[in-house]
Design an enzyme around this catalytic site. Sequence first.
Site, PDB file in Angstrom:
ATOM      1  N   HIS A 177       0.679 -29.612 -17.643  1.00 42.63           N
ATOM      2  CA  HIS A 177      -0.658 -30.013 -17.206  1.00 42.63           C
ATOM      3  C   HIS A 177      -0.590 -31.293 -16.383  1.00 42.63           C
ATOM      4  CE1 HIS A 177      -1.842 -27.325 -20.531  1.00 42.63           C
ATOM      5  NE2 HIS A 177      -2.995 -27.207 -19.898  1.00 42.63           N
ATOM      6  N   ASP A 199       0.061 -19.194 -15.024  1.00 44.10           N
ATOM      7  CA  ASP A 199      -0.687 -20.204 -15.753  1.00 44.10           C
ATOM      8  C   ASP A 199      -1.603 -20.865 -14.725  1.00 44.10           C
ATOM      9  OD1 ASP A 199      -1.541 -21.876 -17.790  1.00 44.10           O
ATOM     10  OD2 ASP A 199       0.466 -22.506 -18.387  1.00 44.10           O
TER      11      ASP A 199
END
Length: 358
Positions: free
Chosen positions: A208, A278
């Site tokens: 992230h 993702d």
Amino acid sequence: MPVSISTLTLREKIGQMLLIGFRGARPAECDLIVRDIREHHIGAVILFDQDMAGGSVDTANRRRNIESPAQVKELLAHLQSQARIPLLTAIDQEGGRVNRLKPAYGFPESISHEELGKLGQLSETFRHAELTAQTLRSVGLNLNLAPVVDLDLGPDNPIIKGKGRAFSADPAIAAQHAAEFIRAHRAQGVLTCLKHFPGHGSAKGDTHYGLVDVTQSWREEELMPFQELIAAGLADVVMTAHVFNKNLDSENPATLSRAVMTGILRDRLGFQGVISSDDMEMRAIASHYGLENSVPLAIEAGVDLLCFGNNLSYHPDISGRVADIIVRAVESGRISESRIDASCERVLALKRKSGLFC
């Protein structure tokens, strides 16, 4: 009614490759995502309970898509009514800390993969997963972005170990629990997604926030749960990891690597279903590649469904921007239309499998 790929325009086919997050909890708040469904033909949406891009530290002011079971059901029914091709409606409902349908909104309690693995009773894993799947189905969600089949390989792993997301360090045990999780969902007519390929369990960083290099920590055994579940016919969707491993690809992270996505996942493990990225807005990708580079690279690697959660950062025009990039890549000859056709057909096949065309 059934949809034939031969009847779709290029932009309609590209739209089926997009999984998009959006703002709004009620039909009156959803003009932008309805525009994307109608004009950009997006094939899938993803729901979040909190808006992480809003900048507010007050969780009460970070409302996103989820308020109550009745509200979610109304929202998804409205979005489906706007789509010519039925939507995949996705959510991350792993259980435990990765849990969008929280008791605070009127949904049942959930239990993490780690807790289920430690409990060690496959029947309990099935039972908890069945409750989750029943909950999803009852509100119109048809794709759970779970189970996690990453292995519990590192105490310093902030995003897998740190959030209790792995069933076990043992690949056989992880595969057994994941299989029960999947079977419980299938019994309720809900699709599932194995994540994160080729394995995020040994990482010491969080994609992230930036590029994570697992060259020294990744182990071949991290492939084993994926391999077993694919061989057993239990893989609907496989989600990529944004991790970099120079022993697998010396240039690109897994999501953007043809050697990993096509060479290992497709050719070696034999997976013929939908490969989902993702979130492409995670900094491991967004900070190093940008949209213009990352989108074509992912498709060239073998990704079928491009996820833009639109939550780590928010862009009201993300669907159109991504679709335009893909159109330009096709028109320039970089990506063939037959490559788009292959991904679109996989997505449509997944929708047929889920009964969306019945």
